[in-house]
Design a protein around this motif. Structure first.
Motif, short mmCIF file in Angstrom:
data_model
loop_
_atom_site.label_atom_id
_atom_site.label_comp_id
_atom_site.label_asym_id
_atom_site.label_seq_id
_atom_site.Cartn_x
_atom_site.Cartn_y
_atom_site.Cartn_z
N ASP A 29 58.17 50.87 61.29
CA ASP A 29 58.49 51.72 62.31
C ASP A 29 59.64 52.85 61.91
N GLN B 127 58.26 55.16 59.27
CA GLN B 127 57.41 56.17 59.74
C GLN B 127 58.31 57.37 60.57
N GLU B 128 59.38 56.75 61.07
CA GLU B 128 60.39 57.94 61.59
C GLU B 128 60.95 58.65 60.74
N ASP C 197 59.74 59.31 57.61
CA ASP C 197 58.86 60.11 56.94
C ASP C 197 58.66 61.36 58.03
N ARG C 198 58.53 61.05 59.30
CA ARG C 198 58.19 62.47 60.02
C ARG C 198 59.26 63.36 60.07
N TYR C 199 60.54 62.90 59.99
CA TYR C 199 61.80 63.58 59.78
C TYR C 199 61.71 64.38 58.65
N THR D 188 59.51 64.69 56.39
CA THR D 188 58.25 66.11 56.31
C THR D 188 58.76 67.23 57.21
N SER D 189 59.41 67.18 58.18
CA SER D 189 59.55 68.43 59.10
C SER D 189 60.80 69.25 58.49
N TYR E 120 61.78 66.29 49.73
CA TYR E 120 61.20 65.06 50.55
C TYR E 120 61.42 63.85 49.99
#
Length: 182
Positions: free
Chosen positions: A145, A148-149, A151-153, A155-156, A164
């Motif tokens: 989890d 994934q959090e 990765d989302r940050y 990526t943005s 990255y």
């Protein structure tokens, strides 16, 4: 010699000769007393002694020698489950199955009068494997989890692969207290 007799003193511990005592009933031997629940009379000469129930066992039988095959299998499978418990999700399921098998082996050993030591050991090892497997699985899902959090940050906020990668390195390093700046 004053007052000495010629008789030799009698031995108070000597066994009297057969028929040396007069019968109190005038020649009729006394009846044997009724049994009061004590020990049974000894067996006649030439016969084996009677067997008595083993103390402490409700069935009256001592435990059978040797362990049951079910208890041995439960112990071996619980050791395998302890090794498998390091794999998330699969480990706790395997440990739970072996825990049920070990408990069944324990009950079977106890009911059949065999030693239950191996089944008890299998139960303890399976319980440890289950607890460890659940903890490892929870830790794994928390780590996934957080990844994934991150990765989302990353990526943005990143425009290139290098940005990255640096963002992910910094985020993961912060989880473990590692400073990644040169």
């Amino acid at each position: 010699m004053l007052g000495m007799s010629d008789q030799t003193p009698q031995d108070p511990y000597a066994v009297p000769p057969p028929g040396g005592y007069p019968s109190p009933t005038g020649g009729v031997p006394p009846a044997t007393p009724p049994a009061t629940g004590g020990y049974p009379p000894p067996p006649p000469a030439g016969y084996p002694a009677p067997t008595y129930p083993a103390a402490g066992y409700p069935s009256g039988e001592a435990p059978k020698p040797g362990h049951s095959a079910f208890a041995i299998v439960a112990l071996v499978i619980s050791i395998i489950a302890l090794i498998i418990c390091w794999f998330p999700v699969v480990g706790p399921i395997a440990a739970l199955i072996t825990l049920a098998l070990s408990i069944a082996a324990w009950v079977t050993s106890k009911n059949s009068g065999r030693p239950a030591g191996l089944a008890i050991a299998g139960t303890v090892i399976s319980a440890i494997a289950f607890i460890a497997g659940v903890g490892i699985t929870i830790g794994f899902f928390i780590l996934v989890d957080r990844a994934q959090e991150a990765d989302r940050y990353c990526t943005s906020v990143s425009r290139t692969q290098a940005e990255y990668d640096q963002c992910m390195t910094d985020r993961v390093g912060s989880w473990f207290g590692i400073d990644t700046t040169p």
